[in-house]
Design a protein around this motif. Structure first.
Motif, PDB file in Angstrom:
ATOM      1  N   ASP B   8       0.788  -1.082  -0.030  1.00 51.09           N
ATOM      2  CA  ASP B   8       0.052  -0.033  -0.031  1.00 51.09           C
ATOM      3  C   ASP B   8       0.850   1.359   0.003  1.00 51.09           C
ATOM      4  N   SER B   9       0.843   2.211  -0.962  1.00 49.80           N
ATOM      5  CA  SER B   9       1.591   3.278  -0.873  1.00 49.80           C
ATOM      6  C   SER B   9       0.934   4.253   0.099  1.00 49.80           C
ATOM      7  N   HIS B  10      -0.330   4.429   0.353  1.00 48.29           N
ATOM      8  CA  HIS B  10      -1.102   5.208   1.257  1.00 48.29           C
ATOM      9  C   HIS B  10      -2.318   4.431   2.100  1.00 48.29           C
ATOM     10  N   VAL B  11      -2.088   4.893   3.387  1.00 44.21           N
ATOM     11  CA  VAL B  11      -2.963   4.014   4.216  1.00 44.21           C
ATOM     12  C   VAL B  11      -3.710   5.304   5.020  1.00 44.21           C
ATOM     13  N   SER B  12      -4.843   5.247   5.259  1.00 46.43           N
ATOM     14  CA  SER B  12      -5.816   6.344   5.975  1.00 46.43           C
ATOM     15  C   SER B  12      -6.415   5.669   6.974  1.00 46.43           C
ATOM     16  N   VAL B  13      -6.347   5.934   8.502  1.00 45.28           N
ATOM     17  CA  VAL B  13      -7.041   5.395   9.243  1.00 45.28           C
ATOM     18  C   VAL B  13      -7.535   6.425  10.200  1.00 45.28           C
ATOM     19  N   SER B  14      -8.697   6.167  11.053  1.00 42.62           N
ATOM     20  CA  SER B  14      -9.058   7.031  12.044  1.00 42.62           C
ATOM     21  C   SER B  14      -8.144   6.964  13.312  1.00 42.62           C
ATOM     22  N   GLU B  15      -8.184   8.025  13.949  1.00 39.47           N
ATOM     23  CA  GLU B  15      -7.458   7.933  15.467  1.00 39.47           C
ATOM     24  C   GLU B  15      -8.126   7.018  16.137  1.00 39.47           C
ATOM     25  N   GLY B  16      -7.253   6.100  17.013  1.00 36.04           N
ATOM     26  CA  GLY B  16      -7.883   5.226  17.842  1.00 36.04           C
ATOM     27  C   GLY B  16      -8.329   3.968  17.126  1.00 36.04           C
TER      28      GLY B  16
END
Lengths: 110, 113
Positions: B8-16
């Motif tokens: 994965d070149s980019h991963v976005s997750v929510s805090e927590g």
């Protein structure tokens, strides 16, 4: 203790000016040393590596050169900088059990 | 061929929420494997390393990774993401026969508030 030093941390140079970035290591002898460049939004590109004094391997034809005048010193140079030389430059040292990286130099050519 | 792939070149997750950054290696033998983190305009900092001892490796800042030979993987995980985890992460193998440092392409981790 084993440490790596890279300087300067930031540099702004005009097009056509020379460049000299220095990397030195302490606490070891005959280290494998590397210069990488990281352009904005891109990965790490190997520029040069050296396995000993005076031994330089160039990975990518470009406007830069490298020298290893002393066992623990690795220098990245250019006679005339181009705009495309801007980027983040990283020195690295390979050890038996892993790698250690310098803190990097942010070069902006204007 | 000796190489490493960061899927994965980019991963976005929510805090927590949990973090998973994937890395697969390609080799006929098991290399030592490292995860490094790079914050903007900074050098690479070692998070953790696998050197053929325990397959589950714990690193700094709550990160850990599990070496799975059957899957040739060394994925990086964290149970709960923090805003300060936003950075670029590199998976790096250490092959005794290779003179060059082989980097993964990097994964940029973004944390949503």
């Amino acid at each position: 203790s084993q440490t790596i030093h890279q300087w300067p941390a930031t540099l702004v140079q005009p097009v056509g000016s020379p460049l000299s970035l220095e990397c030195t290591v302490e606490g070891t002898s005959n280290p494998n040393l590397y210069w990488y460049r990281q352009a904005a939004g891109r990965g790490l590109q190997l520029l040069f590596y050296s396995v000993g004094i005076g031994q330089i391997s160039s990975e990518v034809p470009q406007n830069l050169s490298a020298s290893r005048p002393q066992d623990r010193q690795f220098i990245l140079s250019s006679k005339k900088l181009l705009l495309s030389d801007s980027g983040f430059y990283l020195c690295a040292w390979r050890q038996i059990y892993g790698y250690t990286f310098g803190s990097g130099t942010r070069l902006t050519v204007v | 061929a000796q190489s490493v792939t960061q899927l994965d070149s980019h991963v976005s997750v929510s805090e927590g929420t949990p973090v998973l950054l994937r890395c697969n290696y390609s080799s006929s033998y098991s290399p030592s494997l490292f995860w490094y983190v790079q914050h903007p305009n900074k050098g690479l900092q070692l998070l953790l390393k696998y050197t053929s001892a325990a397959t589950l490796v714990k690193g700094i800042n709550g990160f850990e990774a599990e070496f799975k030979k059957s899957e040739t993987s060394f994925h990086l995980t964290k149970p709960s993401a923090h805003m300060s985890d936003a950075a670029e992460y590199f998976c790096v193998p250490l092959y005794s026969s290779a003179s060059k440092i082989i980097f993964g392409s990097g994964t940029r981790l973004s944390i949503r508030p």
